[in-house]
Design a protein around this motif. Structure first.
Motif, PDB file in Angstrom:
ATOM      1  N   PHE A  97      -3.452  -1.720  -7.043  1.00  0.00           N
ATOM      2  CA  PHE A  97      -3.734  -1.569  -5.501  1.00  0.00           C
ATOM      3  C   PHE A  97      -4.704  -3.095  -5.343  1.00  0.00           C
ATOM      4  O   PHE A  97      -4.955  -3.386  -4.460  1.00  0.00           O
ATOM      5  CB  PHE A  97      -4.802  -0.499  -5.434  1.00  0.00           C
ATOM      6  N   VAL A 142      -6.365   3.925   6.206  1.00  0.00           N
ATOM      7  CA  VAL A 142      -5.374   2.615   5.936  1.00  0.00           C
ATOM      8  C   VAL A 142      -4.410   2.300   7.043  1.00  0.00           C
ATOM      9  O   VAL A 142      -4.399   1.163   7.806  1.00  0.00           O
ATOM     10  CB  VAL A 142      -4.832   2.755   4.523  1.00  0.00           C
ATOM     11  N   ILE A 190      -8.883   1.149   0.268  1.00  0.00           N
ATOM     12  CA  ILE A 190      -7.958   0.783  -0.629  1.00  0.00           C
ATOM     13  C   ILE A 190      -8.838   0.511  -1.934  1.00  0.00           C
ATOM     14  O   ILE A 190      -8.495   1.478  -3.085  1.00  0.00           O
ATOM     15  CB  ILE A 190      -7.210  -0.447  -0.432  1.00  0.00           C
ATOM     16  N   TYR A 225       0.949  -1.277   0.184  1.00  0.00           N
ATOM     17  CA  TYR A 225      -0.026   0.022   0.076  1.00  0.00           C
ATOM     18  C   TYR A 225       0.898   1.331  -0.013  1.00  0.00           C
ATOM     19  O   TYR A 225       0.634   2.309  -0.784  1.00  0.00           O
ATOM     20  CB  TYR A 225      -1.066  -0.049   1.126  1.00  0.00           C
TER      21      TYR A 225
END
Length: 451
Positions: free
Chosen positions: A435, A376, A343, A282
């Motif tokens: 992603f 996140v 995400i 990420y």
């Protein structure tokens, strides 16, 4: 029953006190750290005119990279690349120092290590305040990179808290401290630089302010912060195998966490490794696109430094609102779902930003971008803090911070290469599609979730 209720109330009161202290500690730290951000291009231009040998050496590396990927020879882009190089150096030092700092706090306690790292940061700001050459400025960044252990130590302190709800709230408050620090700090740095007296070097006032924040932080820690790692939880012997704290492969496997008489189950270790990979992937993608955002807005919309500052201020405000209103209220057991949702939001966010032909489209993408950025990292930190025994929280959070620093060192290099070789649209769409990797890993983590 009443005694149990009183014990829970005492734990809640203690946790609230610790969380508030950690919030103030980290906010003071981040205000000092972010003062330099809007000044970096001007500082680099200042040293570029002095023909400093250290500056010229790094400039040759920047020139080589610029020619290799076809970046136009423009002052704005040169400043961004040079700043990125220094940022990557800082992140690599964080990658090396964070696991050691975390492991040391498991042996000696959170409070002594936090005092030590804050003293190190004070010395780095003092070097910045008196620096009159690029070599001294670089020394300031190197000392800061080695000593910047406050974030991983603060997450370890929150991980020490007994209640999952308190840990969740603590990680969210750390996120809020980040948002406020990165929103207010740059504005303060720019203000003090602009209003500094003509007799002083323009960056001296911000450097002295950063030193003042660090001194205030040290005094606050000394007077207010209790030791959250109890004596019976401290590691009684020296460091575990140092190779586990320095070897990148061992860090991805969290090998240091298994070096104990009562290691975690194979299932929990596997889940911890997956969460570490999600975190790395990420931040690798996110930091790369965050870095190239400066290129895109300057190239496509002719943003000035002031307009870019306003853009990042907008992002910081949105993040603060989301973390204060939503992120800290996420219930235990719902963090993986929240991370997955955030995400997923990044995929259209970067498509919109990459294809944006007007400011409205750009800012819609930035709202989604801010939403994900607010959720996140705090949620993944909460999930990871649940792993490891009581005397391993510092090691676990230090390794996680280290993986994030490595991602932040490599992400901008890869993303900027793709940006200039393949174009902005290709870079953002390709990264957006990538992603799916952390999303797939997240699905694995969810399947491994224990009842």
């Amino acid at each position: 029953m009443s005694a149990e209720k009183k014990s829970q109330e005492d734990d809640g009161s203690y946790s609230t006190k610790v969380i508030n202290i950690v919030f103030v500690t980290l906010l003071l730290d981040l205000l000092g750290f972010t003062l330099i951000l809007p000044l970096l291009p001007s500082i680099l231009d200042h040293y570029g005119q002095t023909e400093d040998i250290g500056y010229q050496s790094l400039q040759s590396i920047v020139d080589w990279f610029r020619e290799a990927v076809g970046i136009p020879m423009e002052r704005k882009y040169n400043s961004v690349l040079f700043g990125g190089l220094i940022g990557s150096l800082f992140s690599l030092l964080q990658f090396l120092s964070s696991p050691i700092t975390g492991a040391a706090s498991d042996r000696y306690g959170r409070r002594p290590l936090l005092i030590l790292t804050t003293l190190g940061l004070m010395s780095s700001y003092a070097v910045w305040a008196v620096s009159r050459s690029f070599s001294m400025f670089l020394l300031f960044r190197v000392i800061g990179g080695i000593c910047k252990g406050n974030v991983s130590l603060c997450t370890a302190i929150v991980a020490d808290l007994p209640c999952p709800k308190a840990r969740n709230r603590g990680m969210a408050m750390i996120g809020i401290a980040f948002s406020l620090g990165f929103t207010m700090g740059p504005l303060m740095g720019a203000y003090f630089a602009i209003n500094s007296s003509e007799a002083d070097v323009f960056y001296q006032a911000p450097a002295m302010l950063a030193l003042a924040f660090s001194v205030a932080d040290l005094l606050f820690i000394w007077l207010m912060l209790p030791e959250t790692l109890t004596k019976d939880c401290k590691v009684s012997s020296g460091f575990r195998d140092s190779r586990d704290l320095l070897n990148p492969l061992a860090l991805f496997h969290f090998s240091a966490v298994t070096r104990t008489e009562d290691p975690p189950s194979k299932e929990r270790m596997q889940k911890l490794k997956v969460l570490g990979l999600v975190y790395f992937n990420y931040l690798f993608l996110f930091s790369g696109l965050e870095f190239t955002l400066s290129f895109l807005t300057h190239q496509r919309f002719q943003f000035t430094s002031m307009q870019q500052g306003k853009m990042f201020f907008f992002i910081g405000v949105i993040m603060t609102l989301i973390q204060g209103g939503y992120s800290r209220r996420i219930k235990p057991g719902h963090h993986i779902k929240a991370v997955r949702m955030a995400i997923i939001a990044l995929i259209p966010a970067f498509v919109l930003i990459g294809l944006s032909w007007n400011l409205k489209m750009l800012y819609i993408g930035l709202v989604l971008y801010s939403f994900a950025a607010a959720i996140v990292v705090p949620c993944l930190s909460t999930l990871v803090s649940d792993h490891g025994s009581a005397n391993q929280k510092g090691t676990v959070m230090g390794i996680l911070r280290s993986l994030g620093a490595l991602a932040r060192a490599l992400g901008p290099i890869v993303a900027s290469s793709v940006y200039w070789i393949a174009g902005a649209e290709t870079c953002f769409i390709l990264s957006s599609a990538s992603f799916v990797i952390p999303l797939a890993l997240l699905s694995t983590a969810r399947r491994r979730k224990e009842e």
